[in-house]
Design a protein around this motif. Structure first.
Motif, PDB file in Angstrom:
ATOM      1  N   ARG A 467      72.494  24.649  53.852  1.00 61.88           N
ATOM      2  CA  ARG A 467      72.326  23.298  54.394  1.00 61.88           C
ATOM      3  C   ARG A 467      72.586  23.279  55.900  1.00 61.88           C
ATOM      4  O   ARG A 467      71.887  22.582  56.652  1.00 61.88           O
ATOM      5  CB  ARG A 467      73.273  22.332  53.695  1.00 61.88           C
ATOM      6  CG  ARG A 467      72.908  22.017  52.255  1.00 61.88           C
ATOM      7  CD  ARG A 467      73.927  21.087  51.630  1.00 61.88           C
ATOM      8  NE  ARG A 467      74.069  19.862  52.378  1.00 61.88           N
ATOM      9  CZ  ARG A 467      75.008  18.950  52.149  1.00 61.88           C
ATOM     10  NH1 ARG A 467      75.910  19.148  51.197  1.00 61.88           N
ATOM     11  NH2 ARG A 467      75.067  17.840  52.867  1.00 61.88           N
ATOM     12  N   ALA A 470      69.565  24.824  57.705  1.00 64.88           N
ATOM     13  CA  ALA A 470      68.441  23.886  57.694  1.00 64.88           C
ATOM     14  C   ALA A 470      68.688  22.723  58.648  1.00 64.88           C
ATOM     15  O   ALA A 470      67.761  22.253  59.329  1.00 64.88           O
ATOM     16  CB  ALA A 470      68.208  23.375  56.275  1.00 64.88           C
ATOM     17  N   ALA A 471      69.946  22.257  58.723  1.00 69.50           N
ATOM     18  CA  ALA A 471      70.259  21.150  59.619  1.00 69.50           C
ATOM     19  C   ALA A 471      70.133  21.563  61.080  1.00 69.50           C
ATOM     20  O   ALA A 471      69.659  20.775  61.916  1.00 69.50           O
ATOM     21  CB  ALA A 471      71.669  20.634  59.338  1.00 69.50           C
ATOM     22  N   GLN A 473      68.114  23.859  62.290  1.00 68.73           N
ATOM     23  CA  GLN A 473      66.680  23.946  62.563  1.00 68.73           C
ATOM     24  C   GLN A 473      66.050  22.567  62.686  1.00 68.73           C
ATOM     25  O   GLN A 473      65.206  22.336  63.560  1.00 68.73           O
ATOM     26  CB  GLN A 473      66.001  24.757  61.461  1.00 68.73           C
ATOM     27  CG  GLN A 473      66.442  26.216  61.405  1.00 68.73           C
ATOM     28  CD  GLN A 473      65.889  26.950  60.204  1.00 68.73           C
ATOM     29  OE1 GLN A 473      65.373  26.342  59.266  1.00 68.73           O
ATOM     30  NE2 GLN A 473      65.979  28.279  60.220  1.00 68.73           N
ATOM     31  N   LYS A 474      66.479  21.636  61.831  1.00 63.87           N
ATOM     32  CA  LYS A 474      65.934  20.282  61.922  1.00 63.87           C
ATOM     33  C   LYS A 474      66.366  19.602  63.212  1.00 63.87           C
ATOM     34  O   LYS A 474      65.562  18.904  63.864  1.00 63.87           O
ATOM     35  CB  LYS A 474      66.391  19.453  60.722  1.00 63.87           C
ATOM     36  CG  LYS A 474      65.846  18.034  60.739  1.00 63.87           C
ATOM     37  CD  LYS A 474      66.337  17.218  59.552  1.00 63.87           C
ATOM     38  CE  LYS A 474      65.803  15.791  59.617  1.00 63.87           C
ATOM     39  NZ  LYS A 474      66.278  14.961  58.498  1.00 63.87           N
ATOM     40  N   ALA A 475      67.625  19.788  63.604  1.00 62.82           N
ATOM     41  CA  ALA A 475      68.096  19.192  64.856  1.00 62.82           C
ATOM     42  C   ALA A 475      67.311  19.724  66.047  1.00 62.82           C
ATOM     43  O   ALA A 475      66.955  18.964  66.958  1.00 62.82           O
ATOM     44  CB  ALA A 475      69.584  19.464  65.036  1.00 62.82           C
ATOM     45  N   GLU A 477      64.233  20.820  66.001  1.00 62.81           N
ATOM     46  CA  GLU A 477      62.893  20.234  65.942  1.00 62.81           C
ATOM     47  C   GLU A 477      62.893  18.784  66.416  1.00 62.81           C
ATOM     48  O   GLU A 477      61.984  18.363  67.150  1.00 62.81           O
ATOM     49  CB  GLU A 477      62.354  20.323  64.514  1.00 62.81           C
ATOM     50  CG  GLU A 477      62.114  21.743  64.026  1.00 62.81           C
ATOM     51  CD  GLU A 477      61.713  21.782  62.558  1.00 62.81           C
ATOM     52  OE1 GLU A 477      61.655  20.690  61.941  1.00 62.81           O
ATOM     53  OE2 GLU A 477      61.443  22.883  62.037  1.00 62.81           O
ATOM     54  N   GLU A 478      63.902  18.033  66.005  1.00 60.81           N
ATOM     55  CA  GLU A 478      63.963  16.636  66.410  1.00 60.81           C
ATOM     56  C   GLU A 478      64.244  16.497  67.905  1.00 60.81           C
ATOM     57  O   GLU A 478      63.709  15.595  68.564  1.00 60.81           O
ATOM     58  CB  GLU A 478      65.049  15.900  65.609  1.00 60.81           C
ATOM     59  CG  GLU A 478      64.798  15.842  64.112  1.00 60.81           C
ATOM     60  CD  GLU A 478      63.558  15.049  63.773  1.00 60.81           C
ATOM     61  OE1 GLU A 478      63.166  14.178  64.569  1.00 60.81           O
ATOM     62  OE2 GLU A 478      62.954  15.297  62.707  1.00 60.81           O
ATOM     63  N   SER A 486      67.730  10.885  64.889  1.00 65.67           N
ATOM     64  CA  SER A 486      67.688  11.836  63.774  1.00 65.67           C
ATOM     65  C   SER A 486      68.212  13.203  64.185  1.00 65.67           C
ATOM     66  O   SER A 486      68.809  13.918  63.375  1.00 65.67           O
ATOM     67  CB  SER A 486      66.249  11.959  63.255  1.00 65.67           C
ATOM     68  OG  SER A 486      65.365  12.321  64.303  1.00 65.67           O
ATOM     69  N   ALA A 487      68.021  13.582  65.448  1.00 67.98           N
ATOM     70  CA  ALA A 487      68.547  14.863  65.917  1.00 67.98           C
ATOM     71  C   ALA A 487      70.068  14.862  65.904  1.00 67.98           C
ATOM     72  O   ALA A 487      70.697  15.852  65.511  1.00 67.98           O
ATOM     73  CB  ALA A 487      68.036  15.163  67.324  1.00 67.98           C
ATOM     74  N   ALA A 490      71.295  15.096  62.261  1.00 69.47           N
ATOM     75  CA  ALA A 490      71.140  16.460  61.747  1.00 69.47           C
ATOM     76  C   ALA A 490      72.161  17.407  62.366  1.00 69.47           C
ATOM     77  O   ALA A 490      72.687  18.300  61.681  1.00 69.47           O
ATOM     78  CB  ALA A 490      69.714  16.958  62.033  1.00 69.47           C
TER      79      ALA A 490
END
Length: 555
Positions: A467, A470-471, A473-475, A477-478, A486-487, A490
């Motif tokens: 988790r 993934a968080a 990587q999502k941060a 991307e955001e 959202s960044a 994350a």
């Protein structure tokens, strides 16, 4: 009879060999794998390749900026070149594991009719209030309005304006290369309202080498899920001073609105206390010229340690504690002032310590001693005190005044004491810091588990690691997409999951039970059984080898 006895003996020998071979086969084929499997350390699989890839993560930060032109803000020739896009991209020279780039994307549109009416006013604050009602901007985004060169919205000596919201105004031009100059001004304003090298350097202070961080810069508070704020009144001489302060009302009127705005960054809890006979621990020096006492700049660090042992906290918390001390000096050392490095008295008579808090010295009015006697009643002016403490609170969170471009008019903060774009800038910094912290934690955890092979890795720990990766990587991307809200969420999840995995108690359960100790425990149990079996196998091997050599000798 002899033949029968010999046959019986041979049968017993064969039976013994079979029994020995059977026992050895059971021990080797069944017992040894079963023992190895039941005593092995359970290690759930982890994404080691993805964690190692986080070190090379190129973090891009994009701030969406919308440029709105009024109809007479650029020449007619340049209007034919619209719409246009300005991309300002520069690499922040931070020698950290992540390569950071700031990217400002400018979108274009013409001003709407209601925006034209607002921008035709003579007061920029009134115009901004009207514009704020007619639009809704996302976190991290900016809107820059380009007005006419002859507009009276701004003073004639000002080229730009930065408001308390996510809005700025830039004066247009009516000559050649107008778009280039306007674009440069837009970039300067956007940088002042969002990301600068100093902001990112402060956010990554704990992850940068010392030579990349100048000691004269104040390190802001580390990102946390919550903070404990404690206001303390220190009265070292209660026989002379009867001090009263309305801390509850002051917190409700001045501090709580500021914390409500900052609540998106974490939870805040506030408490207060009064400490009697609490001394600073540093003897002030007397100045005969002014008949007062003073504390020199070099002695201020020695003030905190003696007082800190007396502070404590009313509630137990795992969050960082910020201490704000109001010190009323004793009668023997009144009045007491703080001097700067040049020997001049500090205007606020206060100082702050990074990541710890602040101290303000509150001198009693000398006229108060002309009354009936001691103790003198002292009613603290909470407005003056809270102005100092709020300014220190801003500094502790790294909210400093921006480096505005030349000829730029900077608006004052809102009633909460914090501009909207200052909060966005804090979220940008916190997001970068959280990503860096989570990356460092995951990398350290992967290195630890790779070196010590007997640490148990449970499924829930592995789940937290997945988790967290993934968080992160999502941060990233955001952040690259300019989605600040959202960044930040994350990045917070990445920090929480990575720290839960790193500090899980199960990771230390078998840390001091290495393989050599495991064999030392089990060998005394297996050796009494293994010696007869090994002895029988060796005897069978020697007899079989002897029987194979007999035919060769007879020939």
């Amino acid at each position: 009879m002899a033949a029968a006895g010999a046959a019986a003996t041979d049968l017993e020998v064969v039976r013994g060999r079979r029994a020995a071979l059977f026992c050895a086969a059971v021990a080797i084929v069944l017992g040894l794998p079963l023992w190895w499997k039941t005593t092995e350390t359970y290690r759930a699989p982890l994404p080691y390749s993805q964690i190692s890839g986080l070190d090379a993560l190129q973090l891009r930060l994009m701030v969406p900026v919308t440029v709105v032109f009024t109809r007479d803000s650029v020449p007619l020739d340049d209007q034919e070149k619209l719409p246009f896009t300005i991309v300002h991209e520069r690499e922040i020279p931070l020698k950290y594991k992540m390569k950071i780039k700031c990217r400002f994307q400018k979108a274009y549109r013409w001003a709407l009719e209601e925006e034209e009416e607002a921008l035709s006013l003579d007061n920029v604050q009134e115009a901004e209030a009207v514009l704020a009602e007619s639009q809704e901007q996302l976190e991290g985004s900016l809107t820059v309005y380009v007005i006419s060169e002859q507009s009276s919205l701004l003073p004639q000596d000002k080229m730009s304006y930065i408001g308390p919201g996510r809005t700025a105004v830039v004066r247009g031009l009516m000559h050649r290369e107008a778009l280039t100059i306007i674009g440069h001004r837009v970039i300067q304003v956007a940088q002042a309202m969002s990301l600068t090298e100093d902001v990112l350097a402060a956010a990554l202070a704990d992850h940068l080498p010392e030579e990349k961080w100048s000691s004269d810069k104040r390190r802001p508070l580390k990102s946390s899920l919550g903070y404990q704020i404690t206001f303390s009144l220190l009265n070292p001489d209660p026989k002379s001073h009867d001090v009263h302060w309305d801390i509850e009302g002051a917190v409700r009127r001045y501090v709580q609105p500021f914390l409500d705005v900052l609540s998106i960054t974490g939870n805040f809890s506030v408490d207060s206390q009064i400490l009697y006979y609490a001394m600073l621990g540093v003897n002030p020096r007397f100045d005969p010229a002014s008949s007062s006492y003073y504390l020199a700049m070099h002695s201020l660090p020695h003030v905190i340690n003696p007082v800190e042992s007396r502070l404590g906290s009313g509630t137990a918390t795992l969050y960082p504690v910020l201490n704000f001390l109001l010190y009323v000096p004793e009668l023997a050392h009144s009045p007491l002032y703080i001097q700067d490095k040049d020997g001049a008295p500090v205007a606020t008579n206060a100082f702050h310590s990074p990541r710890w808090g602040g101290i303000m010295i509150y001198n009693v009015d000398p006229k108060a001693y002309n009354g009936s006697g001691l103790p003198v009643r002292v009613d603290v002016d909470m407005v003056r005190v809270m102005e100092v403490f709020l300014a220190q609170l801003r500094l502790l969170f790294g909210i400093t005044q921006p480096q505005v471009p030349p000829k730029c008019l900077l608006s004052g903060p809102k009633s909460e004491g914090l501009m909207t774009w200052e909060l966005d800038r804090l979220l940008w910094a916190r997001s970068v810091e959280n990503v860096a912290t989570a990356t460092t934690t995951l990398t350290s955890l992967a290195q630890l588990l790779g070196k010590i092979s007997n640490i148990v890795i449970k499924d829930d720990v592995a789940s937290e690691v997945y988790r967290a990766v993934a968080a992160v990587q999502k941060a990233a991307e955001e952040l690259a997409s300019g989605h600040l809200s959202s960044a930040f969420v994350a990045s917070q999840e990445a920090v929480m999951c990575s720290e839960r995995a790193f500090f899980d108690p199960s990771l230390l359960h078998l840390l001091y039970f290495p393989d050599d100790q495991k064999f030392a425990i089990y060998i005394p149990l297996f050796l009494p059984m293994a010696v007869p079996i090994l002895h029988s196998l060796a005897k069978i091997f020697l007899e079989t080898r002897k029987n194979w050599k007999k035919p060769e000798k007879t020939e």
